[in-house]
Design a protein around this motif. Structure first.
Motif, short mmCIF file in Angstrom:
data_model
loop_
_atom_site.label_atom_id
_atom_site.label_comp_id
_atom_site.label_asym_id
_atom_site.label_seq_id
_atom_site.Cartn_x
_atom_site.Cartn_y
_atom_site.Cartn_z
N LEU A 1 13.63 -4.72 14.75
CA LEU A 1 12.79 -5.89 14.44
C LEU A 1 13.61 -7.18 14.46
CD1 LEU A 1 10.99 -3.51 13.30
CD2 LEU A 1 10.18 -5.13 11.61
N ILE B 1 2.24 -2.64 10.20
CA ILE B 1 3.18 -3.65 9.66
C ILE B 1 3.47 -4.73 10.70
CG2 ILE B 1 5.59 -3.99 8.96
CD1 ILE B 1 5.41 -1.36 7.41
N GLU C 1 0.64 -7.15 11.28
CA GLU C 1 0.51 -8.18 10.24
C GLU C 1 1.61 -9.24 10.32
OE1 GLU C 1 -1.78 -8.60 8.07
OE2 GLU C 1 -2.81 -6.69 7.78
N LEU C 2 2.83 -8.78 10.60
CA LEU C 2 3.98 -9.68 10.49
C LEU C 2 4.39 -10.32 11.81
CD1 LEU C 2 6.31 -7.63 8.09
CD2 LEU C 2 4.75 -9.50 7.49
N PHE D 1 -0.34 -12.51 2.45
CA PHE D 1 0.95 -12.13 1.89
C PHE D 1 1.08 -12.46 0.39
CE2 PHE D 1 1.83 -13.44 6.42
CZ PHE D 1 1.72 -12.15 6.91
N PHE E 1 7.85 -5.07 2.05
CA PHE E 1 7.05 -5.33 3.25
C PHE E 1 7.37 -6.71 3.82
CE2 PHE E 1 2.85 -7.35 4.43
CZ PHE E 1 2.75 -6.81 5.71
N LEU F 1 10.48 -7.51 5.94
CA LEU F 1 10.52 -7.11 7.35
C LEU F 1 10.13 -8.24 8.29
CD1 LEU F 1 8.91 -3.56 7.00
CD2 LEU F 1 11.33 -4.13 7.17
N ALA F 2 9.61 -9.33 7.71
CA ALA F 2 9.18 -10.46 8.55
C ALA F 2 10.38 -11.18 9.13
CB ALA F 2 8.34 -11.44 7.71
N LEU G 1 7.82 -16.01 11.62
CA LEU G 1 6.64 -16.02 10.76
C LEU G 1 6.84 -16.97 9.57
CD1 LEU G 1 3.84 -14.96 10.05
CD2 LEU G 1 4.93 -13.09 8.80
#
Lengths: 298, 298
Positions: free
Chosen positions: A119, A178, A181-182, B197, B204, B207-208, B212
């Motif tokens: 990622l 995931i 969303e991100l 968010f 979670f 992980l962005a 973003l």
């Protein structure tokens, strides 16, 4: 170096991700061979020190990394396994459920294949943006099958470690929700926001602030690569887009209605957005702080 | 200094914008008096050197800057003019059509009032983010009435110059459409994107990627100030939101359909978004280059 670290590797696909993986492996002392269907891409990756061009004289490598767009992963994997390019295989595609299932249906050797996805942040396509430190301190998702043997998982885990990334094992469908969303949903939102500006005058666009330029920056990514990723994660991405579309339509309806309660109703949405922004920023700060402590680059 | 530069000024509203204007005027040698309905806000602005607290003993100032949220501008202006606080008045609200029209309907003295809006970037609210250089090299829109006399326009133009900003005269409805496209619409899109968010786990959210966090950063603005701004620019903002909502719903429909043509159809939207992002970035680079040449801070 761990005992299951690869000493030789083949990287298939010399885009940003593949070339960055190759650079990181080369920097870690791994003997890396490069393949790309475009010989110029291979040559450019060789030129910046990512490895040597692959030749048929090479013995099977300890590890093969398939770094093609999602829709090409399974064909590439099947062909590479048929030709005996290596012992353990992984990929780097941004979607995992369809890729994992197709690999099974297509008859790939699942004992030697661990689906994966580093990622790293969105960047310009091509090897110019490649960087050995691209994955350092970032999550790298692995989606092993229930039947994946330890020796295969160990080799791919060693790859993640050599790249300085944090291994995170997830089920493919969880991974896909995931990233919808991100990353995937927000990417299409940025694109929708910036289509308006494609044919605008620079006098008009010069009035924009830094906030808007930052908001749409990810829309600068390769349209073909991204459309492939999005189509491979269709359901979860559609869920995100429909939710945001409804929210925006709802806000527009409040504004059209023009009631005295409009500011209050809008403020409730904005307050939730403000809380979300703060939570996201704090989670990023946490990661940065931790990485500063461990000396990792973010 | 130009002949019509103000030597004395009153700034009403010690938020980020008002305090920044006061700091810039004070730095330029103008004698600045500060008013805020919250005495703590006034005290904080005084403490950082933005000026002195206003007292009734002061003679009418050359210039009065109304830096309240849009919905309070006209009442504040009317009251300030009735009390004879100054000779020339301007405001800094982010919407101009309703404010201009209401000032006329309310019976404000239009000879001495020039509606204005400095287009500085979005920031945290309150005087902490105030900065004398906040407007340097940025556009500052003025919306003079057809009947505005030269002496009033000259004094407000001098204010823009003292703040280092670039004066741009626009009709109120043109201003409002522009900021709906470049700021108000995108603000609500960022908020819609980040509401998801608000109650998510940091595992979670960690992980962005940076893309973003940058995309939703503007959603961190004050919900009450922004809801006021948006409600004052309802039609143009609703137009932008409906367009983007339709685009996202359309993309979701393509994904749900799941045709083989989905990647191609999505790529067309993404390519237009990529072109828009590039155009926006280049317009920003142009501005930065020009400002570097003239030594202005961006």
């Amino acid at each position: 170096m761990r005992a299951d670290s690869p000493r030789t590797a083949v990287v298939i696909g010399c885009g940003t991700t593949g070339t960055s993986v190759a650079l990181a492996l080369t920097a870690a002392g791994v003997d890396v061979a490069l393949i790309d269907e475009d010989p110029r891409a291979t040559a450019e990756a060789v030129a910046i020190g990512a490895g040597a061009a692959w030749t048929a004289r090479r013995p099977p490598a300890d590890l093969v990394v398939v770094a093609t767009p999602p829709s090409e992963v399974v064909d590439t994997l099947y062909s590479a396994q048929s030709r005996g390019l290596g012992n353990v295989y992984t990929d780097t595609a941004g979607t995992k459920e369809i890729v994992s299932a197709e690999a099974e249906l297509r008859g790939c050797d699942l004992k030697g294949y661990v689906p994966g996805h580093p990622l790293a942040g969105p960047d310009a396509p091509g090897p110019d943006a490649a960087d050995a430190g691209r994955f350092a301190g970032r999550p790298w998702v692995l989606c092993p099958y229930e039947t994946t043997p330890d020796w295969a998982l160990g080799t791919v885990a060693a790859l993640v470690e050599l790249c300085g990334a944090d291994r995170l094992d997830l089920a493919p469908h969880v991974h896909d929700r995931i990233v919808a969303e991100l990353s995937h949903g927000p990417h299409l939102v940025a694109a929708a926001l910036s289509t308006r500006f494609a044919d605008s005058s620079s006098a008009f666009l010069g009035l924009a602030g830094q906030g808007l330029r930052d908001a749409v920056r990810t829309a600068g990514g390769d349209p073909w690569l991204w459309s492939d990723v999005l189509a491979h994660n269709a359901g979860p991405v559609a869920d995100v887009l429909e939710r945001i579309s409804d929210q925006l339509a709802g806000a527009a309806a409040i504004l059209r209605e023009g009631d005295d309660s409009a500011p209050l109703e809008l403020a409730l949405t904005l307050e939730e957005g403000r809380r979300g922004e703060a939570a996201l920023r704090q989670a990023g700060d946490l990661r940065t702080t931790r990485d500063a402590r461990t000396g990792r680059r973010v």
